[in-house]
Write a protein that holds these residues in place. Structure first.
Motif, short mmCIF file in Angstrom:
data_model
loop_
_atom_site.label_atom_id
_atom_site.label_comp_id
_atom_site.label_asym_id
_atom_site.label_seq_id
_atom_site.Cartn_x
_atom_site.Cartn_y
_atom_site.Cartn_z
N SER A 6 0.84 -1.19 0.00
CA SER A 6 0.00 0.00 0.00
C SER A 6 0.88 1.24 0.00
CB SER A 6 -0.92 0.01 1.22
OG SER A 6 -0.16 0.06 2.41
N GLU A 28 -2.10 -3.58 -4.05
CA GLU A 28 -3.43 -4.09 -4.39
C GLU A 28 -4.42 -2.95 -4.62
OE1 GLU A 28 -4.47 -6.69 -1.22
OE2 GLU A 28 -2.96 -8.21 -1.75
N SER A 29 -4.06 -1.77 -4.18
CA SER A 29 -4.91 -0.60 -4.38
C SER A 29 -4.07 0.66 -4.26
CB SER A 29 -6.06 -0.58 -3.36
OG SER A 29 -5.53 -0.47 -2.05
N LEU A 56 -2.94 -4.85 -8.84
CA LEU A 56 -4.07 -3.92 -8.94
C LEU A 56 -5.22 -4.53 -9.72
CD1 LEU A 56 -2.09 -0.65 -9.73
CD2 LEU A 56 -3.13 -1.28 -7.54
N SER A 106 -8.25 -2.51 -9.74
CA SER A 106 -9.03 -1.32 -10.09
C SER A 106 -8.24 -0.08 -9.69
CB SER A 106 -10.39 -1.32 -9.38
OG SER A 106 -10.20 -1.31 -7.97
#
Length: 519
Positions: free
Chosen positions: A163, A185-186, A207, A209
């Motif tokens: 992150s 992941e985001s 990722l 989105s």
């Protein structure tokens, strides 16, 4: 002690010492206190010459160095173009700090170190263009939160980051982010606050989105999202109006929205290795597009007018798809330089192909072509032509019009002859005709003065004329053929290794292919 006495004492001290953190601190203080009376430049040069290594500066008091002295240290010698600070750390600079024109790179410097704490205020004040680089075990989310608001880029690849902190959006002058090869992941919502961000590399993360705020990156020009977990095209990028380079390859995207047409500044679009079954007609409205790659997908058809408006296109990659035909509109791209349609199911080419007069590389191998359009010989700029593994039975009689051709690959077809005009290809260096049904080699082959490799392996050649045989005999050409009715392969290299065979053929007019004992 008066000023003059102080200077004399320091001069004696500096004559005997080597450059270290204490010496540098003294020089900096002298420079500030006695700038008009005391020439520190001489002593800086002296110290730099005495000191061979600077790796001992783990506690360098750089907070007192001004731009003038730092520039001097960087300029004094080739070695000191890289001013070492701390263990396994360095700064390199190709221009003086005070000019603010070049990037100042920090490598292997942890933001958690005392050195970073010392340097950070100076960085913000003295160098508006910075690039922080963190490598393995030197970066975490907390360290990113220390960043200020100077104009710089962040390099943090291969760190297993999962992150990014919300505070990253506070860097109001940030221009480039490199977070490739992590485990992100985001992205934080605050990334949309980076109004000056121009370059973003997020390759090889996890990722799925993008945050909705992504659409507010109004200055973004280059975006790399390769090797992520996108199942759908991230529509948040469609409002990044200044985007010129978009790469989103090796994901699982099945469809590209028609609203892509809003990205009118795109010059490069890479959609390779997804699950696309079609390309939207909206791509045809990207008038500035120069480079399009959609290879390694499942595209089976293109709209007839797909290429009509793509007049700036120079590089087109559609290899490894399921195309069965090429639209007539392809002829509109008269600036096209490179076209790759390898490994499709194309059965024929439109006559408009002849309009691609700027084309230099054409790759049509592994299709189902049975013939070429007569206009193909208009491609006078073509240098590399791949036609292998098709079903071609002949080449156009005026094939010799392709006067720029340097490499011709027509292996594994059904050719029964070679047009005599091939002798006009004066720049040809490689001719590959293996695995066809060719029986005769035209007598114009000796005109190919630059030819270095000629492969007619596995063809039912009946004989070679004396002119052709002599040509190969007196030139260092790799001449490969295959004994059609038997299983013995013979390769003749007319060079140093086979000079006797060449001389014998030259003086005796002997052709191994015409010898009944060989055939």
């Amino acid at each position: 002690m008066n000023n003059q006495m102080e200077i004399q004492v320091v001069e004696q001290l500096l004559e005997k010492c080597s450059l270290n953190s204490k010496t540098m601190l003294i020089l900096c203080q002298l420079n500030k206190k006695f700038k008009e009376q005391f020439d520190t430049t001489y002593y800086w040069k002296l110290c730099l010459k005495k000191q061979l290594k600077l790796s001992s500066y783990s506690k360098l008091a750089v907070d007192n160095i001004d731009c003038e002295i730092a520039s001097l240290a960087l300029e004094e010698s080739n070695y000191y173009k890289q001013l070492c600070i701390g263990f396994d750390s360095f700064i390199s600079k190709s221009d003086t700090i005070e000019k603010y024109q070049e990037m100042l790179f920090w490598n292997f410097v942890s933001t958690n170190s005392d050195l970073f704490s010392l340097m950070h205020p100076i960085i913000q004040e003295n160098s508006p263009k910075l690039s922080y680089r963190w490598y393995k075990n030197e970066c975490n989310v907390e360290s990113l939160e220390l960043l200020g608001t100077s104009e710089f880029s962040i390099h943090a690849p291969h760190l297993k980051l999962k992150s990014l902190p919300d505070t990253i959006g506070l860097s109001s002058s940030l221009r480039a982010l490199h977070f490739e090869c992590n485990d992100l992941e985001s992205l934080p919502h605050s990334i949309g606050f980076l109004k000056t961000l121009e370059f973003l590399n997020l390759n090889q993360n996890n990722l799925k989105s993008l945050p909705k705020s992504f659409q507010f990156l109004e200055s973004l020009t280059e975006l790399y999202l390769n090797f992520n977990q996108f199942n759908e095209f991230p529509v948040e990028i469609l409002n990044c109006a200044k985007l010129t380079n978009l790469c989103i390859t090796n994901c699982q995207i099945e469809k590209v929205p028609e609203s892509l047409s809003k990205m009118t500044n795109l010059s490069k679009l890479n959609l390779k290795s997804n699950q696309l079954k079609e390309l939207p007609s909206a791509i045809g409205n990207l008038l500035n597009l120069e480079d399009l790659s959609a290879s390694l997908n499942q595209i089976s058809v293109l709209d007839e007018d797909f290429f009509t408006n793509l007049r700036e296109m120079m590089y087109l990659y559609l290899h490894y798809n399921n195309l069965t035909s090429v639209p007539e509109s392809i002829g509109a791209m008269n600036r096209l330089v490179y076209l790759d349609l390898e490994h499709n199911h194309i059965q024929s080419l439109p006559e408009s192909f002849g309009n691609l007069t700027s084309l230099r590389g054409l790759f049509l191998q592994r299709n189902q072509l049975t013939e070429l359009p007569s206009s193909i010989t208009n491609l006078v700029s073509l240098e590399m032509f791949h036609l292998g593994h098709n079903q071609l039975k002949k080449l156009p009689s005026n094939f010799g019009n392709l006067v720029s051709l340097r490499g011709l690959y027509v292996e594994n077809n059904e050719l029964t002859s070679i047009p005599s005009s091939i002798g006009n290809l004066n720049l040809l260096r490689g001719l590959y005709l293996q695995n066809n049904q060719i029986r005769f080699i035209p007598n114009t082959i000796p005109n190919l003065e630059l030819l270095v490799e000629f492969n007619i392996e596995n063809n039912p050649i009946q004989s070679l004329s004396p002119e052709v045989t002599n040509f190969f005999a007196r030139r260092r050409i790799k001449f490969t053929y295959y004994r059609w009715y038997y299983t013995k392969r013979t390769t003749i290299l007319f060079g140093v290794g086979s000079i006797l065979v060449g001389l014998f053929a030259y003086y005796g007019g002997y052709s191994p292919l015409s010898d009944p004992n060989v055939l």
